[in-house]
Design an enzyme around this catalytic site. Structure first.
Site, short mmCIF file in Angstrom:
data_model
loop_
_atom_site.label_atom_id
_atom_site.label_comp_id
_atom_site.label_asym_id
_atom_site.label_seq_id
_atom_site.Cartn_x
_atom_site.Cartn_y
_atom_site.Cartn_z
N THR A 186 21.63 14.62 8.24
CA THR A 186 21.48 14.66 9.38
C THR A 186 20.51 15.32 9.73
OG1 THR A 186 23.30 16.44 10.26
CG2 THR A 186 24.02 14.78 10.20
N GLU A 331 25.81 9.28 10.97
CA GLU A 331 27.09 9.35 10.42
C GLU A 331 27.85 7.54 10.40
OE1 GLU A 331 26.18 11.36 12.37
OE2 GLU A 331 26.49 13.17 12.24
N LYS A 442 25.12 18.57 35.05
CA LYS A 442 26.38 18.16 35.92
C LYS A 442 25.99 19.31 37.56
CE LYS A 442 31.57 17.46 35.43
NZ LYS A 442 32.72 18.79 35.76
N TRP A 447 27.87 13.32 37.21
CA TRP A 447 27.29 13.93 36.44
C TRP A 447 25.95 13.05 36.64
CZ3 TRP A 447 30.93 12.84 31.11
CH2 TRP A 447 31.55 13.78 30.79
#
Ligand code: AMP
Length: 545
Positions: A186, A331, A442, A447
């Site tokens: 990664t 992944e 937020k 959100w």
């Protein structure tokens, strides 16, 4: 009772054997670091992959040992995909855009034994070689006469000299399909990179799935241009799916600018191309500025980051190229979802179809997904409720190389991989990423999707790239601001940008401020680095505070 069918392991070498036998004259075209266009076939590729496998035998490499590449997309890299993994070793594809210190770190962590690199990356290897004690052999991916006399790298050999003398009649070994085949780290934007170790089984299953009609719909009639790098998540598995279908492959090498990519598409009759939005932005800018059209390209898969609606509209409406929006991760091998419409959706009004395309799409069979709330409970598929996206399946990571398992167990004991993405899923199963969980804004308990804020700004004709981040606010907790990089020569004011939001989103979701930057910082895989942007904006205060 066991079934009575042949128990043949799913091995990467079998894909190449198939391509060699059934698509032997299938073309593989590469723009090389040397500057020329190179042409080969699956038949020649298979022979050279066997020579590479023999060279690894001669080097004394055991099964499972790692062979690294620092290379662009090209035929030699493709040979490594098959020669290294096919012979039971593990191909470690290294992202050259990582900092040299990080490159040395991953080489040491993977304990690479051989490292092959394109000529372009000689300076990286010169910087790291003395810090990489596990590497026994350094190989430059070039002809013998291109090898520099005084590289400073001990025993440096050219790839062509190294494999040239080897046998082509090497027989691919048969082994357990769960054997490791390749490793990709990664990008390590937070902490050290983590190694994702793919297996033959996961790679072959992923290759089959990727080629399906509702996924990339690849066939032997396609000419495929993977602009996505072979150093990141196996170029979305395209090298494997290409061998499986026998499609023509067109590799762009190091030339990823709009002009070079366009020329290659036209010259080689490319029908299908895959890339991240930033690369396609360059391509669109180029073709528009030249008043050009695509004569062969019919579809493109765009993923790795949210595809801005303006880009979807441009490809579809201006250029007649169908956009397949895709989502995945290192992944997840990487394909998790792809946005292909169901039959009933083809009858929807155009606007609604375009809105659907902005979603990251439906799960590919083999990938199970769900969204959960903070308490781990599954949330409804209503297209509105946000939650943490979890996935599971045979090409999804179970545990990091030499690391931990990040899986979370559900009530029945099944392990799910937490993606770190926040998403909705609608009643038709179309998943829509609203944010990375760490990028969620937020405001007043609600959100705000940073991706939505960015997508609107990206529709402004003067905007090259937009990044939305939350800034602390005493009353609302956080309020969004948008950082804008303008297109070269274009101009727009803060007020122009804010006015552009009017009527396109709820008022409270409109950013509080616009910050103009020269460029949005990008990470090693071409994705926005919001951590770096936040550092750059340290000390920034929202207007009126
Ligand atoms: P990487 O492992 O570096 O390929 O990064 C994976 C991450 O990229 C995902 O977890 C998402 O946050 C992001 N990503 C990938 N594809 C998309 C997409 N189509 N839309 C939004 N984000 C995406």
């Amino acid at each position: 009772m066991l079934g009575l069918m042949q128990n043949q392991p799913l091995l990467i070498s079998s894909l190449l054997t198939f391509a060699e036998r059934h698509h032997g004259d299938g073309e593989i075209v590469s723009r090389r670091v040397e500057g020329d266009i190179h042409r080969t076939t699956y038949r020649q590729l298979a022979g050279r992959a066997r020579q590479l496998a023999s060279a690894l035998d001669a080097q004394g490499l055991a099964m499972g040992e790692r062979v690294a590449s620092i290379a662009w997309n090209g035929y030699r890299h493709m040979e490594m995909y098959f020669g290294v993994s096919g012979s039971g070793r593990v191909l470690h594809t290294i992202n050259p855009r990582l900092h040299p210190e990080q490159i040395a770190w991953v080489v040491n962590h993977a304990e690479d034994r051989v490292l092959c690199f394109d000529m372009t990356f000689l300076p990286i290897v010169q910087a790291i070689h003395s810090h990489c004690p596990t590497v026994q052999k350094w190989v430059m991916l070039c002809d013998a006469d291109k090898l520099p006399a005084d590289s400073g790298i001990p025993n440096l050999v050219s790839y062509e000299a190294w494999i040239g003398a080897m046998r082509t009649d090497y027989a691919w070994p048969q082994f357990d399909e769960n054997t490791a085949s390749s490793i990709c780290y990664t990008s390590g934007t937070t902490g050290n990179p983590k190694g994702v170790l793919y297996s033959h089984r996961s790679s072959v299953l992923h290759a089959y799935a990727a080629a399906l009609p509702d996924v990339m719909c690849l066939s032997s009639r396609d000419a495929v241009l993977p602009v996505v790098p072979m150093f990141h998540v196996n170029a979305w598995g395209i090298p494997y799916s290409a061998a499986l279908t026998g499609c023509k492959l067109v590799f762009p090498g190091p030339a990823l600018d709009g002009k070079s990519v366009y020329e290659l598409i036209e010259a080689e009759g490319v029908t299908f191309a895959a890339g991240v939005p930033t690369v396609w932005q360059m391509l669109l800018t180029h073709v528009r500025s030249q008043g050009q059209k695509f004569s062969s390209l019919t579809r493109t898969v765009i993923g790795g980051a949210a595809c801005p609606p303006a880009m979807i509209a441009a490809f579809e409406d201006e250029f007649g190229v169908h956009v397949l929006h895709a989502w995945g991760m290192t992944e997840t091998s990487p394909l998790g979802t792809l946005c292909t419409p169901k039959k009933k959706q083809l009858a929807w009004p155009l606007e609604q179809q375009r809105a659907l395309q902005q979603k990251q799409g439906r799960a590919i069979c083999g990938v199970d997904m769900k969204i959960v709330g903070g308490d781990g409970q599954e949330l409804p598929w209503d297209g509105k409720t946000y939650g943490d996206l979890l996935v599971r399946g045979p090409w999804i990571l179970e545990r990091y190389f030499k690391g931990d398992s990040p899986l979370v167990e559900d009530a029945s004991g099944l392990g799910w991989f937490p993606t770190g993405d926040v998403a909705t899923i609608d009643a038709d199963g179309f998943m829509h990423i609203t944010d990375r969980s760490k990028d969620v804004i937020k405001s007043g308990g609600e959100w705000i999707s940073s991706i939505d804020v960015e997508n609107i700004a990206m529709g402004h004709p003067a905007v090259a790239m937009a990044a939305c981040i939350g800034m602390p606010h005493p009353k609302w907790d956080e309020r969004p601001i948008v950082a804008i990089a303008l297109k070269p020569g274009a101009s727009a004011t803060r007020e122009d940008i804010l006015a552009f939001y009017e009527g396109k989103t709820a008022k409270w979701q409109i950013p509080d401020d616009v910050v103009f930057v020269d460029a949005i910082p990008l990470g090693a895989t071409g994705k926005m680095l919001k951590t770096r942007l936040r550092e750059q904006l340290a000390g920034y205060k929202l207007p009126g505070l």
